[in-house]
Design an enzyme around this catalytic site. Structure first.
Site, PDB file in Angstrom:
ATOM      1  N   GLU A  34       0.831  -1.208   0.000  1.00  0.00           N
ATOM      2  CA  GLU A  34       0.000   0.000   0.000  1.00  0.00           C
ATOM      3  C   GLU A  34       0.863   1.255   0.000  1.00  0.00           C
ATOM      4  O   GLU A  34       0.621   2.204  -0.738  1.00  0.00           O
ATOM      5  CB  GLU A  34      -0.897   0.025   1.254  1.00  0.00           C
ATOM      6  CG  GLU A  34      -2.072  -0.910   1.192  1.00  0.00           C
ATOM      7  CD  GLU A  34      -2.745  -1.047   2.560  1.00  0.00           C
ATOM      8  OE1 GLU A  34      -3.978  -1.065   2.606  1.00  0.00           O
ATOM      9  OE2 GLU A  34      -2.036  -1.139   3.590  1.00  0.00           O
ATOM     10  N   SER A  81      26.542  24.812  24.864  1.00  0.00           N
ATOM     11  CA  SER A  81      27.126  23.549  25.314  1.00  0.00           C
ATOM     12  C   SER A  81      26.893  23.460  26.814  1.00  0.00           C
ATOM     13  O   SER A  81      26.571  24.461  27.457  1.00  0.00           O
ATOM     14  CB  SER A  81      28.607  23.503  24.974  1.00  0.00           C
ATOM     15  OG  SER A  81      29.208  24.720  25.326  1.00  0.00           O
ATOM     16  N   LYS A 115      22.158  11.486  27.627  1.00  0.00           N
ATOM     17  CA  LYS A 115      22.917  12.373  26.747  1.00  0.00           C
ATOM     18  C   LYS A 115      23.426  11.557  25.562  1.00  0.00           C
ATOM     19  O   LYS A 115      24.253  10.662  25.717  1.00  0.00           O
ATOM     20  CB  LYS A 115      24.085  12.997  27.502  1.00  0.00           C
ATOM     21  CG  LYS A 115      24.817  14.060  26.713  1.00  0.00           C
ATOM     22  CD  LYS A 115      25.781  14.828  27.611  1.00  0.00           C
ATOM     23  CE  LYS A 115      26.375  16.012  26.882  1.00  0.00           C
ATOM     24  NZ  LYS A 115      27.123  15.639  25.698  1.00  0.00           N
ATOM     25  N   ARG A 136      25.365  22.211  14.042  1.00  0.00           N
ATOM     26  CA  ARG A 136      25.587  23.131  15.143  1.00  0.00           C
ATOM     27  C   ARG A 136      26.639  24.175  14.760  1.00  0.00           C
ATOM     28  O   ARG A 136      26.543  25.331  15.170  1.00  0.00           O
ATOM     29  CB  ARG A 136      26.047  22.351  16.371  1.00  0.00           C
ATOM     30  CG  ARG A 136      26.364  23.230  17.554  1.00  0.00           C
ATOM     31  CD  ARG A 136      26.770  22.399  18.764  1.00  0.00           C
ATOM     32  NE  ARG A 136      26.946  23.243  19.930  1.00  0.00           N
ATOM     33  CZ  ARG A 136      28.015  23.971  20.181  1.00  0.00           C
ATOM     34  NH1 ARG A 136      29.023  23.962  19.333  1.00  0.00           N
ATOM     35  NH2 ARG A 136      28.103  24.721  21.264  1.00  0.00           N
ATOM     36  N   LYS A 290      18.095  18.793  33.878  1.00  0.00           N
ATOM     37  CA  LYS A 290      17.590  20.136  33.599  1.00  0.00           C
ATOM     38  C   LYS A 290      16.594  20.554  34.674  1.00  0.00           C
ATOM     39  O   LYS A 290      15.825  19.721  35.173  1.00  0.00           O
ATOM     40  CB  LYS A 290      16.884  20.182  32.234  1.00  0.00           C
ATOM     41  CG  LYS A 290      17.837  20.051  31.057  1.00  0.00           C
ATOM     42  CD  LYS A 290      17.102  20.092  29.735  1.00  0.00           C
ATOM     43  CE  LYS A 290      18.103  19.914  28.598  1.00  0.00           C
ATOM     44  NZ  LYS A 290      17.431  19.614  27.321  1.00  0.00           N
TER      45      LYS A 290
END
Ligand SMILES: [Zn+2]
Length: 673
Positions: A34, A81, A115, A136, A290
């Site tokens: 499909e 960073s 990380k 980056r 964080k």
């Protein structure tokens, strides 16, 4: 909206959903047939009406024409960073530093995320459509690699939902899965090409390919982890909501994420994650912590636009030792590649004494400015071969000397060569004693001439005894015969005769096997087979020009030039002549069509099968009357896919070709016997 435009729009939506379901949710919605049908309908529509092609069209995922160079992209907000923490104490002082700026930080909760050790990218979405993708770069300005990023299936070309800002940058980490990296290096080792140093550099290199089709072949993946939309309102109050929101918009978000209420919870979560990191299918080099409330991110701000105060990377002590670099030496591999390595003052890393470590190549030594006499960091983390990470500059002695690649081969004195587009330097002399041992071992190995009983130690013994100096000597019965072998340590009458018989039996190997066994630079089993089939005899191949060789389907210019250069070398032609005089078969048999359950059917192999090698699977298919080719077409009866399949699998799916695993292949082979 006219009909064609409406249909194209509808097709894009359906295909977009199907790709997301397949790659991100791991829950396919459409059958392969499909999907293929709809994909081709959209391709046809776009071919007929180029104005209907939009920047979010799934047809762009197959790669675009090569770019000439990369444009620059200035990130809306610098890509920061992270500062590092190496202990729970470091985390506690991070929290108390933050509490001096925002006292409520300790009560707001934290998120923990794995990380990912890859290359950070910045994805610009305008009105929910991927408009631009960039590397980056230096954090402020990166390079535009949109076409390359579109080939990564985890990156949505159009977002789900409606709550996204009209203009935003989503940041993510692009990585190469460990299995894909290992498979890639296995193929390179087989072709005698220098190995890639690690998945991170390989991913970064693949991102910067000018030809996005090459990027696609690498099999990169991506996790998203944050979003920047200056001046716009994000519909999230916390980092956790943000991660869940990214997932709801269609991004792939690393699943080992969590929220904890306080720093003690952070330390507990970190302790739980640390032992799992090595086992993840991608490189992970720590845990990111964080501050959860986004309002506090603004309040805490950044340190000089470089590091955010609201996030920190909890790293784990890698298995690294510091020791003295005594000398840089060079050894010669079987393709003639000069491999620089470090002689170290012996040191212990992870319970193993290490006295040598690889330095990869001269460019890396120069880039890291590693000098003889330096104190260097050495690691063996995750890799079997220890490697030198770099010098400890503060401890550099005044008499440390930079390294230069020798101009002459350290083993034979021949002038070395460095092809313009390669990082490796080579000794061109095929009879170079440095190359001889490795090349004879390869020649005799399984998959090559398959001379049983002739492994590394015995080859070494025969060379030391002066019986052989190259592969042609093996077939010289004045040199290698039962009497002379029995005179050596480790050979009895029976084993000496067995080895002589095995050497004689190897004369029957076809041209394709011999070509692979000769260890011509860049010529792996697949290329050897293509060359043997096309040219039929060694004679014809020897006389062919690089241009003629390059015309063979599947043989690129690098291989073609390496093959032509090999036969242009007088010493190599003499070696071939001696092999011919010894009675080796120098031709490829025309495969008489065998009768069997797979008669007349064509197959394609991709990925690593659980038990069969590619050569073995090919043999079995051919013995059952089938044939194996390198590329998928409408004529392909089935694709046999193993672990880490290549782009061939997607192509086969797009064409609606049946996909078999090894078990299915074995069933079908058995069906006829
Ligand atoms: Zn040499």
């Amino acid at each position: 909206m006219p009909d064609a435009a409406r249909r194209a729009d509808e097709l894009r939506r359906i295909l977009h959903r199907a790709i997301h379901a397949y790659y991100v949710l791991d829950a396919p919605e459409l059958s392969d047939a499909e999907y293929d049908h709809l994909f081709r309908e959209l391709q046809d529509l776009e071919a007929a009406r180029p104005d209907l092609r939009t920047p979010d069209s799934p047809t762009l995922r197959v790669g675009a024409e090569p770019a000439e160079r990369f444009e620059k992209h200035r990130h809306l907000v610098p890509m920061l960073s992270l500062a590092n923490a190496f202990s729970d104490d470091d985390l506690r002082s991070w929290e108390s530093r933050n509490a001096r700026i925002a006292p409520e930080v300790g009560a707001g909760g934290y998120t923990v995320e794995v990380k990912i050790d890859g290359a950070a990218v910045c994805l610009t979405y305008r009105d929910g459509v991927l408009a631009r993708g960039a590397t980056r770069g230096n954090g402020v300005v990166g390079e535009v690699v949109t076409a390359n990023l579109r080939t990564i299936p985890d990156i949505p070309l159009r977002l789900d939902g409606t709550s996204w800002p009209a203009l935003m940058e989503v940041r993510g980490e692009v990585y190469l899965p460990k299995a894909a990296f290992e498979a890639l290096n296995r193929r390179r080792a087989q072709a005698g090409e220098p190995l890639y140093a690690n998945p991170r550099n390989t991913a970064a290199g693949a991102l910067r390919q000018l030809d996005s089709r090459l990027t696609r072949e690498r099999g990169l993946r991506c996790f998203a982890f944050t979003v920047e939309a200056p001046g716009e309102r994000l519909p999230f109050r916390t980092q956790r909501e943000l991660l869940d929101g990214l997932a709801a918009w269609g991004f792939r978000v690393e699943p080992h994420r969590g929220r904890v209420t306080d720093l003690a919870g952070v330390c507990g979560a970190v302790a739980e994650l640390e032992p799992q990191l090595d086992g993840l299918p991608f490189g992970a080099d720590g845990v990111v912590v964080k501050v959860d409330p986004l309002a506090l991110h603004d309040e805490l701000g950044t340190v000089g636009d470089r590091e955010p105060r609201w996030a920190i990377a909890r790293k784990f002590a890698p298995e690294v030792a510091i020791t003295k670099l005594l000398a840089i030496k060079v050894n010669v591999g079987r393709t003639g590649a000069l491999n620089p390595y470090a002689e170290l003052e012996p040191t212990e890393i992870g319970g193993v004494t290490v006295s040598t470590a690889t330095l990869h190549n001269a460019d890396l030594i120069a880039a890291k400015d590693i000098r003889v006499g330096d104190w260097v960091e050495v690691t063996r983390a995750g890799e079997v071969i220890p490697q030198v990470l770099g010098p400890v500059r503060e401890k550099r002695p005044a008499d440390a000397r930079p390294f230069t690649m020798p101009e002459r081969c350290p083993a034979c004195g021949a002038e070395v060569e460095r092809p313009a587009d390669e990082v490796m330097t080579y000794c061109p002399n095929v009879s170079c004693p440095g190359r001889v041992l490795e090349s004879i071992v390869h020649f005799a190995s399984r998959g090559a001439m398959d001379i049983r009983g002739l492994g590394y130690e015995r080859v070494q013994k025969l060379i030391e005894a002066g019986l052989i100096a190259d592969v042609a000597d093996l077939y010289d019965t004045e040199r290698v015969n039962p009497e002379r072998l029995q005179a050596l340590d480790g050979f009895a009458e029976k084993s000496a005769q067995q080895l002589v018989d095995a050497i004689a039996a190897s004369k029957k190997q076809p041209l394709s096997t011999l070509l692979f066994a000769l260890g011509i630079r860049h010529v792996g089993e697949g290329a050897a087979e293509l060359l043997a089939r096309r040219f039929g005899t060694m004679d014809a191949l020897t006389k062919a020009s690089a241009a003629a060789i390059g015309e063979v389907r599947g043989i690129g210019p690098t291989i073609a030039e390496a093959v032509a250069a090999f036969f242009a070398e007088i010493r190599n032609r003499e070696l071939i002549d001696r092999l011919r005089e010894s009675g080796l078969k120098m031709s490829e048999p025309r495969r008489a069509a065998a009768h069997g359950p797979l008669e007349g059917q064509t197959f394609v192999l991709t990925g690593t099968l659980p038990t069969l090698s590619r050569t073995e699977a090919t043999k079995q298919i051919e013995a059952a009357g089938g044939s194996v080719t390198g590329s998928v077409s409408k004529m392909t009866a089935a694709i046999v896919a193993g672990e880490e399949p290549g782009s061939k699998l997607e192509k086969a799916k797009a064409l609606g070709i049946p996909v078999w695993d090894e078990a299915e292949l074995l069933r079908r082979l058995k069906a006829g016997s």
